[in-house]
Design an enzyme around this catalytic site. Structure first.
Site, PDB file in Angstrom:
ATOM      1  N   LYS A 130      33.669  57.930  26.263  1.00 38.91           N
ATOM      2  CA  LYS A 130      33.620  58.689  27.684  1.00 38.91           C
ATOM      3  C   LYS A 130      34.985  59.430  27.948  1.00 38.91           C
ATOM      4  O   LYS A 130      35.167  60.403  28.506  1.00 38.91           O
ATOM      5  CB  LYS A 130      33.218  57.614  28.645  1.00 38.91           C
ATOM      6  CG  LYS A 130      31.946  56.893  28.421  1.00 38.91           C
ATOM      7  CD  LYS A 130      31.679  55.865  29.538  1.00 38.91           C
ATOM      8  CE  LYS A 130      32.632  54.772  29.591  1.00 38.91           C
ATOM      9  NZ  LYS A 130      32.558  53.957  28.485  1.00 38.91           N
ATOM     10  N   THR A 131      36.064  58.520  27.880  1.00 34.18           N
ATOM     11  CA  THR A 131      37.367  58.887  28.112  1.00 34.18           C
ATOM     12  C   THR A 131      37.843  60.028  27.401  1.00 34.18           C
ATOM     13  O   THR A 131      38.457  61.296  27.735  1.00 34.18           O
ATOM     14  CB  THR A 131      38.763  58.096  28.311  1.00 34.18           C
ATOM     15  OG1 THR A 131      38.255  56.855  28.858  1.00 34.18           O
ATOM     16  CG2 THR A 131      39.753  58.413  28.640  1.00 34.18           C
TER      17      THR A 131
ATOM     18  N   HIS B  76      24.938  24.417   4.890  1.00 29.82           N
ATOM     19  CA  HIS B  76      24.420  25.020   6.175  1.00 29.82           C
ATOM     20  C   HIS B  76      24.195  26.452   6.083  1.00 29.82           C
ATOM     21  O   HIS B  76      23.313  27.059   6.590  1.00 29.82           O
ATOM     22  CB  HIS B  76      25.616  24.641   7.123  1.00 29.82           C
ATOM     23  CG  HIS B  76      25.611  25.266   8.598  1.00 29.82           C
ATOM     24  ND1 HIS B  76      25.170  24.551   9.801  1.00 29.82           N
ATOM     25  CD2 HIS B  76      25.685  26.727   8.978  1.00 29.82           C
ATOM     26  CE1 HIS B  76      24.992  25.541  10.767  1.00 29.82           C
ATOM     27  NE2 HIS B  76      25.495  26.611  10.413  1.00 29.82           N
ATOM     28  N   GLU B  77      25.033  27.076   5.383  1.00 29.13           N
ATOM     29  CA  GLU B  77      24.955  28.558   5.189  1.00 29.13           C
ATOM     30  C   GLU B  77      23.953  28.965   4.446  1.00 29.13           C
ATOM     31  O   GLU B  77      23.252  29.774   4.338  1.00 29.13           O
ATOM     32  CB  GLU B  77      26.340  29.163   4.847  1.00 29.13           C
ATOM     33  CG  GLU B  77      27.631  29.075   5.499  1.00 29.13           C
ATOM     34  CD  GLU B  77      27.411  29.301   6.838  1.00 29.13           C
ATOM     35  OE1 GLU B  77      26.646  30.407   7.034  1.00 29.13           O
ATOM     36  OE2 GLU B  77      28.005  29.025   7.815  1.00 29.13           O
TER      37      GLU B  77
ATOM     38  N   ASP C  75      25.285  28.322  16.798  1.00 29.88           N
ATOM     39  CA  ASP C  75      23.657  28.750  16.424  1.00 29.88           C
ATOM     40  C   ASP C  75      22.731  28.152  17.323  1.00 29.88           C
ATOM     41  O   ASP C  75      22.003  29.038  17.830  1.00 29.88           O
ATOM     42  CB  ASP C  75      23.528  28.063  15.038  1.00 29.88           C
ATOM     43  CG  ASP C  75      24.002  28.336  14.009  1.00 29.88           C
ATOM     44  OD1 ASP C  75      24.693  29.585  13.938  1.00 29.88           O
ATOM     45  OD2 ASP C  75      24.263  27.689  13.060  1.00 29.88           O
TER      46      ASP C  75
ATOM     47  N   THR D 135      32.649  53.943  23.688  1.00 31.96           N
ATOM     48  CA  THR D 135      31.772  55.153  23.323  1.00 31.96           C
ATOM     49  C   THR D 135      32.154  56.286  23.402  1.00 31.96           C
ATOM     50  O   THR D 135      31.248  57.308  22.889  1.00 31.96           O
ATOM     51  CB  THR D 135      30.535  54.703  24.153  1.00 31.96           C
ATOM     52  OG1 THR D 135      30.486  54.948  25.543  1.00 31.96           O
ATOM     53  CG2 THR D 135      29.682  53.555  23.399  1.00 31.96           C
TER      54      THR D 135
ATOM     55  N   PRO E  48      28.759  51.778  27.493  1.00 34.36           N
ATOM     56  CA  PRO E  48      29.731  50.693  26.916  1.00 34.36           C
ATOM     57  C   PRO E  48      30.928  51.066  26.589  1.00 34.36           C
ATOM     58  O   PRO E  48      31.104  52.213  26.324  1.00 34.36           O
ATOM     59  CB  PRO E  48      28.782  50.003  25.928  1.00 34.36           C
ATOM     60  CG  PRO E  48      27.838  50.978  25.642  1.00 34.36           C
ATOM     61  CD  PRO E  48      27.780  51.938  26.506  1.00 34.36           C
ATOM     62  N   PRO E  49      31.872  50.195  26.641  1.00 35.58           N
ATOM     63  CA  PRO E  49      33.241  50.473  26.401  1.00 35.58           C
ATOM     64  C   PRO E  49      33.405  50.949  24.922  1.00 35.58           C
ATOM     65  O   PRO E  49      32.797  50.609  24.191  1.00 35.58           O
ATOM     66  CB  PRO E  49      34.297  49.292  26.495  1.00 35.58           C
ATOM     67  CG  PRO E  49      33.113  48.179  27.245  1.00 35.58           C
ATOM     68  CD  PRO E  49      31.792  48.633  27.035  1.00 35.58           C
TER      69      PRO E  49
HETATM   70  P1  ADP Z   1      35.678  54.885  26.739  1.00 42.36           P
HETATM   71  O1  ADP Z   1      34.055  54.857  26.572  1.00 42.36           O
HETATM   72  O2  ADP Z   1      35.767  53.235  26.601  1.00 42.36           O
HETATM   73  O3  ADP Z   1      36.461  55.584  27.319  1.00 42.36           O
HETATM   74  P2  ADP Z   1      37.400  56.087  24.624  1.00 42.36           P
HETATM   75  O4  ADP Z   1      37.051  57.425  24.916  1.00 42.36           O
HETATM   76  O5  ADP Z   1      38.622  55.665  25.283  1.00 42.36           O
HETATM   77  O6  ADP Z   1      36.084  54.975  25.023  1.00 42.36           O
HETATM   78  O7  ADP Z   1      37.377  55.614  23.016  1.00 42.36           O
HETATM   79  C1  ADP Z   1      38.379  54.973  22.597  1.00 42.36           C
HETATM   80  C2  ADP Z   1      38.558  55.685  21.228  1.00 42.36           C
HETATM   81  O8  ADP Z   1      37.420  55.533  20.190  1.00 42.36           O
HETATM   82  C3  ADP Z   1      38.835  57.320  21.239  1.00 42.36           C
HETATM   83  O9  ADP Z   1      40.133  57.500  21.349  1.00 42.36           O
HETATM   84  C4  ADP Z   1      38.308  57.581  19.708  1.00 42.36           C
HETATM   85  O10 ADP Z   1      39.512  57.569  18.785  1.00 42.36           O
HETATM   86  C5  ADP Z   1      37.438  56.728  19.574  1.00 42.36           C
HETATM   87  N1  ADP Z   1      35.860  57.322  19.781  1.00 42.36           N
HETATM   88  C6  ADP Z   1      34.975  56.563  20.624  1.00 42.36           C
HETATM   89  N2  ADP Z   1      34.037  57.510  20.668  1.00 42.36           N
HETATM   90  C7  ADP Z   1      33.958  58.464  19.835  1.00 42.36           C
HETATM   91  C8  ADP Z   1      33.277  59.445  19.374  1.00 42.36           C
HETATM   92  N3  ADP Z   1      32.031  59.717  19.946  1.00 42.36           N
HETATM   93  N4  ADP Z   1      33.855  60.362  18.597  1.00 42.36           N
HETATM   94  C9  ADP Z   1      34.878  60.222  18.114  1.00 42.36           C
HETATM   95  N5  ADP Z   1      35.892  59.187  18.267  1.00 42.36           N
HETATM   96  C10 ADP Z   1      35.229  58.317  19.485  1.00 42.36           C
HETATM   97 ZN    ZN Z   2      25.352  28.213  11.221  1.00 43.84          ZN
HETATM   98 MG    MG Z   3      37.764  55.063  28.914  1.00 46.27          MG
END
Ligand code: ADP
Ligand code: ZN
Ligand code: MG
Length: 628
Positions: free
Chosen positions: A219-220, A434-435, A512, A217, A214-215
């Protein structure tokens, strides 16, 4: 490069022509030495000879190699006053010199001032030289990094940055919480550095590694860390850079990239967001995107074009592996998939520690407590969380980040900006009921996540919020937990109905109900938790990916569809009546809690439970983790 040399020549010619004319200008007599001698009056050569014969000339200065002379002569008409006159002399008049000597007239020759001329020449050449140098620099630069921004002749060149010693400034220590992925990539580096170790036993070194997750996490980040630590050339390019507006360019970028990589093997190529090029071909409404498909085809061809042991390894990242073309994923291309998932508790602690390094935390802050409050947060979320907390701390003019700021930051990251509290009114009362409705169900049902706090302070879209502490990293959810969640989500509406009556219920429950329906439907169609039996009737509900998704929707008959609807309805109705029953059973404590909530705006989970416990039995929830 051939092309750019031609262009360079093309530019050089006009530059030289311009330079030549300027240079000519520098040597016209007007601009020479004479200009500095103020002899503006001209005299003809004949007149000069007459003056000479008449003995009126007193001195002669010859300039420009004897072409011009400044003559001093006395003027008898004007009291023998000395006149300075300019004379253009005919070429080659040696007899003139003899004549001057005979008449004993002082004369002198002045050569054209050489140093001045050189400066003039340089001055005039500076422009063309700069022009040529500038062009040269431009072309050199573009051929080095492969295509500076928007150069017409370099469209095809890949923009991959060539980094011998990648200066990303990120090391493996900056990546935390995704240990398996990290190890996998570290192994990739070993492949490149000591291929013999693997080829000796007949292993084929993988060509491609696909990072999936997922975004946010990391990867980059992981790829950047590899660049920093691998010690081999590292090419990085993003998928969208491949695909540009110009037909054929994406494909030629790919060709160019691989050509460069082969020249620099062993090396790593990193393609970020590869789904931009790697989508399933032929998908999408109205046929595929020709350009993108050509790019992808080129990528596939290139990946087949080199042997596994040439020392090029491609790392790609994506958060949409489901849309990738299957040809890309077959062995021999991206044959390794590394899952980079949202971190678990231990991972979050690690990531928080990385990002806390440069922050000032109050001593009482426990990283673990923060990690416990943030299940499901990705690395990017956690980084953002600590940053928000730091901003809040600065805004509050505190010395160091305290748990207060952390908690506020979590709320903000999860639910949005804090709004101003409502003034006491009927609608505030309704929101309070509600809450409390949500919270009371969450408290009395054994299988529901415990209440963390209830608040009437608006955040984001919500007018009030009930926070639950999700149980930690429990991947599997039971049927009774799902039903408890549905009942809890219906608690808000149930309270409105019980207290204000059927006609007074509000739109506030819209969100909800959406959740409720979604959960109930998944129980029936995905998890086999209804009378329909253990059947998977629908694949994971996601965004329908245009084209690919359209056909795979209905995996059942009309008849089954009607039964699904009926089962969903049954579940929801059952939970709804449960929720209303809980409201009726606890009416007294609900009224008391509402008054307290309106007075205090926020009630925390512990206090809430204590009050409820005075009226009814509150089940123990062992996984509950107190939050400061
Ligand atoms: P994506 O998986 O979408 O490529 P990024 O690598 O760009 O995500 O992560 C964005 C930012 O989130 C990183 O620059 C870092 O600051 C933080 N981050 C994400 N994952 C980690 C991790 N495993 N450890 C430390 N920092 C993280
Ligand atoms: Zn509610
Ligand atoms: Mg990325």
């Amino acid at each position: 490069m051939k092309l750019s040399w031609k262009i360079l020549l093309l530019w050089t010619i006009p530059a030289l022509v311009i330079g030549f004319f300027l240079w000519q200008g520098a040597f016209s007599p007007a601009a020479g030495d004479l200009g500095r001698n103020t002899a503006s009056t001209r005299m003809t050569y004949g007149r000069f000879l007459e003056y000479l014969d008449a003995g009126r000339v007193t001195s002669v200065d010859l300039y420009d190699g004897g072409q011009t002379a400044i003559v001093e002569a006395t003027d008898s008409e004007l009291d023998n006053r000395i006149q300075r006159l300019r004379v253009d002399l005919p070429m080659n008049s040696p007899e003139l010199i003899t004549k001057l000597r005979k008449a004993d007239i002082s004369f002198d020759t002045h050569p054209a001032r050489k140093d001045g001329a050189i400066w003039g020449l340089l001055g005039n050449l500076i422009f063309p030289i700069l022009l040529i140098a500038g062009l040269f620099f431009l072309f050199r630069r573009s051929s080095n990094i492969g295509g500076g921004p928007g150069q017409a002749m370099n469209f095809g060149k890949s923009r991959a940055r060539f980094q011998m010693e990648a200066k990303t400034g990120i090391v493996f220590d900056d990546v935390a919480g995704i240990e398996e992925a990290k190890e996998e990539l570290q192994e990739v580096v070993t492949f490149l550095k000591q291929p013999e170790r693997f080829t000796a036993v007949g292993a084929r070194i993988p060509k491609g590694v696909l990072l999936v997750g997922p975004p946010g996490t990391g990867k980059t980040l992981l790829a950047k860390a590899i660049a920093g630590e691998a010690g081999v050339p590292f090419f990085s390019i993003s998928g969208s850079e491949f695909v540009e507006m110009f037909v054929g360019v994406g494909a030629s970028r790919v060709r160019d990239l691989f050509k460069k990589a082969k020249e620099n093997a062993p090396c790593l190529i990193f393609i970020d967001e590869i789904d931009a090029v790697g989508r399933q071909r032929g998908a999408g409404i109205g046929g595929g995107n020709d350009e993108r498909e050509q790019t992808l085809n080129q990528l596939l061809t290139e990946m087949d074009g080199f042997e596994g042991n040439t020392g090029i390894i491609i790392i790609a990242a994506t958060n949409r592996p489901d849309v990738l073309d299957s040809a890309l994923l077959r062995p021999g291309r991206f044959d390794r998939q590394v899952i980079v998932d949202a971190p678990d508790l231990k991972g979050r602690i690690g990531i928080l520690e990385v990002h806390a390094r440069n922050k000032k935390l109050a001593p009482e802050i426990s990283i673990e407590t923060i990690a416990r409050r943030t299940p499901g947060f990705t690395g990017a979320d956690l980084a953002n969380l600590l940053n928000e907390a730091a901003i809040l701390t600065a805004r509050r003019r505190k010395e160091a980040i305290t748990m207060l700021e952390i908690n506020d930051a979590v709320d903000r990251v999860v639910a949005g900006m804090e709004g101003t509290p409502l003034v006491d009114s009927k609608s505030k009362r309704l929101i309070a009921y509600h809450e409390i409705g949500h919270a009371i169900v969450g408290t009395v049902l054994k299988d529901h996540d415990p209440v963390q706090k209830v608040t009437l302070i608006p955040r984001g879209q919500a007018q009030g919020l009930t926070w639950f502490t999700p149980n930690e990293e429990q991947g599997l959810i039971t049927r009774s937990q799902l039903k408890a969640r549905i009942t809890g989500a219906l608690g808000g509406r149930a309270a409105e109905e019980e207290i204000f009556g059927h006609s007074e219920v509000t739109t506030g429950a819209g969100g909800d109900l959406q959740q409720v329906t979604g959960m109930a439907r998944q129980m029936v169609t995905r998890f086999g938790m209804s009378d329909l039996g253990p059947l998977s009737l629908e694949s994971q509900e996601g965004e329908v990916f245009l084209g690919a998704g359209l056909t795979s929707r209905a995996e059942y008959s009309e008849k089954v569809a009607a039964r699904i609807d009926e089962q969903v309805r049954q579940i929801v109705e059952h939970c709804h009546s449960d929720a209303r029953q809980i409201m009726r059973d606890n009416r007294v404590v609900i009224d008391r809690l509402v008054d307290l909530l309106i007075e205090k705006e926020t009630i925390d989970g512990e206090e809430f439970r204590q009050i409820v416990a005075e009226y009814t039995t509150v089940p123990d929830k062992e996984q509950y983790v107190p939050v400061l």
